[in-house]
Write an enzyme that holds these catalytic residues in place. Structure first.
Site, PDB file in Angstrom:
ATOM      1  N   ARG A 153       0.828  -1.223   0.000  1.00 48.12           N
ATOM      2  CA  ARG A 153       0.000   0.000   0.000  1.00 48.12           C
ATOM      3  C   ARG A 153       0.854   1.263   0.000  1.00 48.12           C
ATOM      4  O   ARG A 153       0.457   2.281   0.558  1.00 48.12           O
ATOM      5  CB  ARG A 153      -0.960   0.012   1.177  1.00 48.12           C
ATOM      6  CG  ARG A 153      -1.780  -1.258   1.345  1.00 48.12           C
ATOM      7  CD  ARG A 153      -2.445  -1.690   0.076  1.00 48.12           C
ATOM      8  NE  ARG A 153      -3.160  -2.964   0.226  1.00 48.12           N
ATOM      9  CZ  ARG A 153      -3.752  -3.576  -0.787  1.00 48.12           C
ATOM     10  NH1 ARG A 153      -3.692  -3.076  -2.010  1.00 48.12           N
ATOM     11  NH2 ARG A 153      -4.380  -4.713  -0.610  1.00 48.12           N
ATOM     12  N   GLU A 163      -5.722 -12.414   7.497  1.00 49.03           N
ATOM     13  CA  GLU A 163      -5.237 -12.391   6.115  1.00 49.03           C
ATOM     14  C   GLU A 163      -4.036 -13.310   5.921  1.00 49.03           C
ATOM     15  O   GLU A 163      -3.022 -12.917   5.347  1.00 49.03           O
ATOM     16  CB  GLU A 163      -4.914 -10.947   5.694  1.00 49.03           C
ATOM     17  CG  GLU A 163      -6.144 -10.042   5.746  1.00 49.03           C
ATOM     18  CD  GLU A 163      -5.939  -8.644   5.176  1.00 49.03           C
ATOM     19  OE1 GLU A 163      -4.809  -8.140   5.227  1.00 49.03           O
ATOM     20  OE2 GLU A 163      -6.926  -8.075   4.677  1.00 49.03           O
ATOM     21  N   LYS A 169      -8.339  -0.452  14.224  1.00 48.22           N
ATOM     22  CA  LYS A 169      -8.490   0.509  13.123  1.00 48.22           C
ATOM     23  C   LYS A 169      -9.639   1.469  13.410  1.00 48.22           C
ATOM     24  O   LYS A 169     -10.540   1.149  14.180  1.00 48.22           O
ATOM     25  CB  LYS A 169      -8.739  -0.225  11.804  1.00 48.22           C
ATOM     26  CG  LYS A 169      -7.508  -0.991  11.315  1.00 48.22           C
ATOM     27  CD  LYS A 169      -7.692  -1.560   9.913  1.00 48.22           C
ATOM     28  CE  LYS A 169      -6.413  -2.279   9.477  1.00 48.22           C
ATOM     29  NZ  LYS A 169      -6.478  -2.802   8.095  1.00 48.22           N
ATOM     30  N   ASP A 221     -12.151  -1.352   7.016  1.00 50.39           N
ATOM     31  CA  ASP A 221     -10.748  -1.218   6.625  1.00 50.39           C
ATOM     32  C   ASP A 221     -10.467   0.134   5.969  1.00 50.39           C
ATOM     33  O   ASP A 221     -10.345   0.199   4.748  1.00 50.39           O
ATOM     34  CB  ASP A 221     -10.381  -2.350   5.661  1.00 50.39           C
ATOM     35  CG  ASP A 221      -8.883  -2.431   5.413  1.00 50.39           C
ATOM     36  OD1 ASP A 221      -8.130  -1.858   6.206  1.00 50.39           O
ATOM     37  OD2 ASP A 221      -8.491  -3.059   4.417  1.00 50.39           O
ATOM     38  N   GLU A 244      -4.585   4.144   0.595  1.00 43.61           N
ATOM     39  CA  GLU A 244      -4.941   2.907  -0.103  1.00 43.61           C
ATOM     40  C   GLU A 244      -6.325   2.988  -0.736  1.00 43.61           C
ATOM     41  O   GLU A 244      -6.547   2.493  -1.836  1.00 43.61           O
ATOM     42  CB  GLU A 244      -4.905   1.754   0.914  1.00 43.61           C
ATOM     43  CG  GLU A 244      -5.413   0.437   0.373  1.00 43.61           C
ATOM     44  CD  GLU A 244      -5.418  -0.684   1.413  1.00 43.61           C
ATOM     45  OE1 GLU A 244      -5.024  -0.418   2.567  1.00 43.61           O
ATOM     46  OE2 GLU A 244      -5.821  -1.809   1.064  1.00 43.61           O
TER      47      GLU A 244
HETATM   48  O1  GCW Z   1      -7.005  -4.402   4.084  1.00 39.96           O
HETATM   49  C1  GCW Z   1      -5.757  -4.557   4.306  1.00 39.96           C
HETATM   50  C2  GCW Z   1      -4.831  -3.999   3.290  1.00 39.96           C
HETATM   51  C3  GCW Z   1      -3.603  -4.821   3.432  1.00 39.96           C
HETATM   52  C4  GCW Z   1      -3.064  -4.574   4.838  1.00 39.96           C
HETATM   53  C5  GCW Z   1      -4.160  -4.922   5.841  1.00 39.96           C
HETATM   54  C6  GCW Z   1      -3.737  -4.687   7.251  1.00 39.96           C
HETATM   55  C7  GCW Z   1      -0.781  -4.696   5.464  1.00 39.96           C
HETATM   56  O2  GCW Z   1      -5.383  -4.091   2.017  1.00 39.96           O
HETATM   57  O3  GCW Z   1      -2.670  -4.492   2.463  1.00 39.96           O
HETATM   58  O4  GCW Z   1      -1.949  -5.361   5.081  1.00 39.96           O
HETATM   59  O5  GCW Z   1      -5.289  -4.179   5.566  1.00 39.96           O
HETATM   60  O6  GCW Z   1      -3.911  -3.578   7.711  1.00 39.96           O
HETATM   61  O7  GCW Z   1      -3.252  -5.613   7.873  1.00 39.96           O
END
Ligand code: GCW
Length: 726
Positions: free
Chosen positions: A193, A316, A384, A389, A417
């Site tokens: 990103r 992820e 977050k 996101d 992003e």
């Molecule tokens: O949604 C995601 C982003 C990822 C990122 C992730 C996160 C670094 O698309 O690229 O990974 O959030 O914050 O862990």
């Protein structure tokens, strides 16, 4: 008026331009490439210069240490640039206009006057104009050396923004303990990103070569009060914990140390297997615990002030304690225990979700709320700003306010992003401010997110804020000049989350471009409107996550987007009320009631919480369909206006930065129109309604937009690039 503006505006003849130095415009009119950020220190206009020269005639820098030496050098450098000549250093404040800086330990005067009060804390400072022994003085005082450095930058900001120096009385201390940049930087210098070139960490040449940029980076961070940096990606590489890379990290830490900037690393949860030769990374396994203890000991042997670990686990594809049937608390507490003897912390991310029937917006809360009170005191849970996101707009994350016995840290994204990468002018101050001021109602009205994360609401043991950095190897650091404002705003709001985004924008404009009111006012207006414009042209009325897999451009038709828009022939929006996923119930009752009620929900979040028919009537009396068209169009229109405003400022800013901003605004306008047209094209294919009168149809048919494909989008690789374009 700033002299750079003055030089170009006075309409001097061409021959004069060729002899800038003789004409007195000097360096001010030279092209600027953005490298200097907000620390440009260009000459003040003559009257201001004279006034400030009288106010500061000598610098009395008491005491020596690496940090105090940096403060003294910064002051000399700054005043040299701003006033045309640096005031001389003096041993004692024996004349009018002495500027004294130091701590009670280093300066007898500061000690005698007790100028560094408890309120300044370990990192804060006091700036005062006063009379002492018959002399007019300015004093920058602090309890610790780092406070002197922060105070020095604050003082230089006052000079740069042309504040009168005769009557200063400031006490400032950070409200948040850990103010951290998270770099999503990989060891091969790619940046997840990242839209500003390669990673600034040149691992291959470390530790032998220390790029001067490392010092400039630390200096820029210190100028804002940022005191921590996570060097590597949360999608972590265990190699960063090997001796080879730890030595490189130690070299960076040594550069950063005098700037008050501590180094942190991400910890790959499976590192005991990947680089430790163990067969498991089970956090309850004694051998695993011993491995981490020993690894942490090794790190502190090299980096005595190492900050600690940031961990993305079971998210992820990252490994985590759940791989071993253990909880997030088991994992976080194991690392906290290893770090505890050395004073390090764990920042454990709450960003978890999996594909499945459960509304993604619910998942972090569902996973972490039950762990309240179960995390070690050395653990901060990093949440977050919103539950999905980093979308252009999200409601605040429901975990804020829901975990009174846990130190919660806010994570915002500085890199854009989802907000147009480097080319869109989107000032994120209003987004950060909106989150910080959101009221969780956890303890009645006034329980803002700011008060959760500064630790005051629940008397949390630790407090923190993290920003996902937008910094890279581009000459201008951030990919665009205006993206520097987002680094700046993050740092200033991390220091004081009660600052107003607008004031921060104005300060930044004055530092970065010019104090000329005819420049400052329109540019601040443009910045302040820019985030809402992006919301409008990308995802108005509470829509979210409508972009292509690479996150470049619109794709509301793909499955991932349809999951979030729930648009069909009947209507649009995600029902998160009791008739839907009931994510709304994760908020405190006064908030939940407001969000759940169609009559009370803010229009900006309508489609986040509700599924409504296309003919649903908005407060305006228009249908939601018409309102969508109007908002998308308004967003584009706003960018057109931004271009016009900027075009009207030609001559008030150096040619190089003017041209780049102009070109980027043109790209933004095109892409805003693309977002509008593609989105409306798709939604119209479902709503089957006409556009309201006066609104132009999409430029192309839907098939055109669906066929667009961009294979080499920055910041992504692997499967996230999406289908290859052939
Ligand atoms: O949604 C995601 C982003 C990822 C990122 C992730 C996160 C670094 O698309 O690229 O990974 O959030 O914050 O862990």
């Amino acid at each position: 008026m700033n002299s750079d503006a003055a030089a170009t505006r006075a309409g001097r003849p061409l021959w004069c331009l060729a002899l800038l130095v003789l004409c007195g415009a000097g360096q001010a009119a030279l092209a600027e490439d953005g490298y200097d950020l907000w620390l440009r220190y260009r000459p003040l206009p003559p009257a201001q210069r004279e006034a400030d020269r009288r106010a500061v005639r000598a610098i009395v820098a008491a005491g020596r240490s690496p940090t105090l030496d940096i403060a003294r050098a910064e002051l000399a450098r700054g005043l040299d640039g701003l006033l045309g000549t640096a005031p001389p250093f003096a041993a004692a404040p024996t004349r009018d206009g002495s500027l004294v800086l130091g701590t009670a330990l280093t300066s007898p005067l500061i000690a005698a006057l007790r100028l560094a009060p408890g309120a300044a804390g370990r990192e804060g400072y006091v700036i005062r104009s006063l009379r002492y022994a018959g002399h007019r003085l300015i004093v920058i005082a602090a309890n610790e050396d780092i406070g002197v450095l922060y105070g020095t930058f604050a003082f230089l900001r006052l000079v740069q923004t042309q504040r009168p120096l005769g009557n200063l009385a400031m006490v400032s201390a950070p409200r948040i303990q850990h103010r951290i940049l998270d770099h999503f930087d990989n060891l091969d210098r790619t940046v997840e990103r990242g839209y500003a070139g390669e990673s600034i960490w040149d691992w291959q040449k470390l530790p032998g070569y220390l790029d001067p940029r490392y010092t400039d980076y630390a200096r820029a961070c210190a100028s804002l009060g940022i005191n921590g940096t996570v060097l590597n990606n949360v999608n972590a590489d265990a190699d960063s914990l090997t001796p080879l890379y730890l030595r490189k990290t130690a070299a960076l830490a040594a550069v950063f140390r005098p700037y008050g900037l501590r180094v942190f690393l991400t910890a790959r949860f499976d590192a005991p297997i990947e680089i430790g030769g163990l067969h498991t990374a089970d956090p309850l396994d004694p051998a695993v615990r011993a491995w981490w203890r020993s690894k942490v000991g090794e790190i502190y042997g090299l980096i005595p002030d190492f900050g600690g670990f940031l961990v993305k686990a079971n998210s992820e594809g990252q490994p985590g304690p759940e791989n071993y049937g253990r909880s997030h608390a088991d994992g976080a507490n194991m690392l906290a225990e290893a770090l505890a003897p050395h004073g390090g912390i764990v920042m454990w991310r709450a960003f978890v979700y999996s594909q499945g029937p459960t509304d993604r917006a619910r998942q972090a809360y569902d996973s972490f709320k039950p762990l309240d009170g179960k995390l070690d005191r050395k653990v901060l849970l990093q949440v977050k700003n919103g539950p999905i996101d980093f979308q252009p707009r999200e409601p605040f994350h429901p975990l804020f306010g829901a975990m009174p016995r846990t130190s919660l840290m806010l994570e915002v994204q500085i890199t854009k992003e989802y907000l147009g990468f480097a080319t869109h002018l989107v000032y994120l101050g209003p987004l950060f401010e909106e989150t910080l001021r959101s009221d969780t109602f956890a303890r009645g009205p006034g329980s803002t997110v700011a008060r959760v994360i500064d630790g005051s609401l629940f008397a949390s043991p630790k407090s923190g804020i993290a920003g996902d950095a937008n910094i890279g190897s581009d000459r201008n650091w951030c990919g665009s000049i205006f993206d520097q404002a987002n680094w700046y705003a993050f740092g200033r709001l991390a220091w004081d989350p009660n600052l107003a985004a607008r004031d921060v924008a104005e300060e930044w404009v004055r530092l970065t471009f010019s104090n000329d009111p005819a420049f400052v006012a329109p540019v601040v207006r443009m910045m302040m409107a820019s985030r809402e414009a992006a919301v409008d042209y990308m995802t108005p009325l509470g829509l979210a996550h409508q972009m292509a897999p690479s996150h470049y451009g619109p794709a509301p038709w793909i499955e991932a987007s349809r999951y979030f828009n729930h648009a069909d022939a009947q209507g649009i929006g995600f029902d998160r009320t009791a008739t839907g996923s009931d994510a709304v119930a994760q908020y405190a009752p006064p908030v939940a009631t407001r969000f759940a009620d169609l009559k009370q929900v803010p229009e900006a979040l309508l489609l986040w919480f509700h599924h409504v028919p296309w003919d649903y009537r908005m407060a305006s009396g228009r249908t939601v369909w018409d309102e969508l068209v109007i908002r998308y169009s308004r967003g584009v229109q706003q960018v057109t206006e931004m271009r016009q405003v900027w075009a009207g400022l030609a001559g008030r800013v150096d040619a190089e930065r003017f041209a780049q901003v102009s070109a980027f605004l043109a790209i933004q306008e095109q892409e805003a129109r693309w977002w509008r047209d593609a989105s409306l094209g798709y939604f119209q294919s479902l709503s089957r309604r006409a556009l309201p009168a006066g609104y132009s149809p999409p430029q192309h048919d839907l098939a055109y937009y669906e066929a667009l494909c961009f294979p080499y989008v920055p910041g992504v690789w692997g499967e996230r690039r999406g289908p290859l374009c052939r």
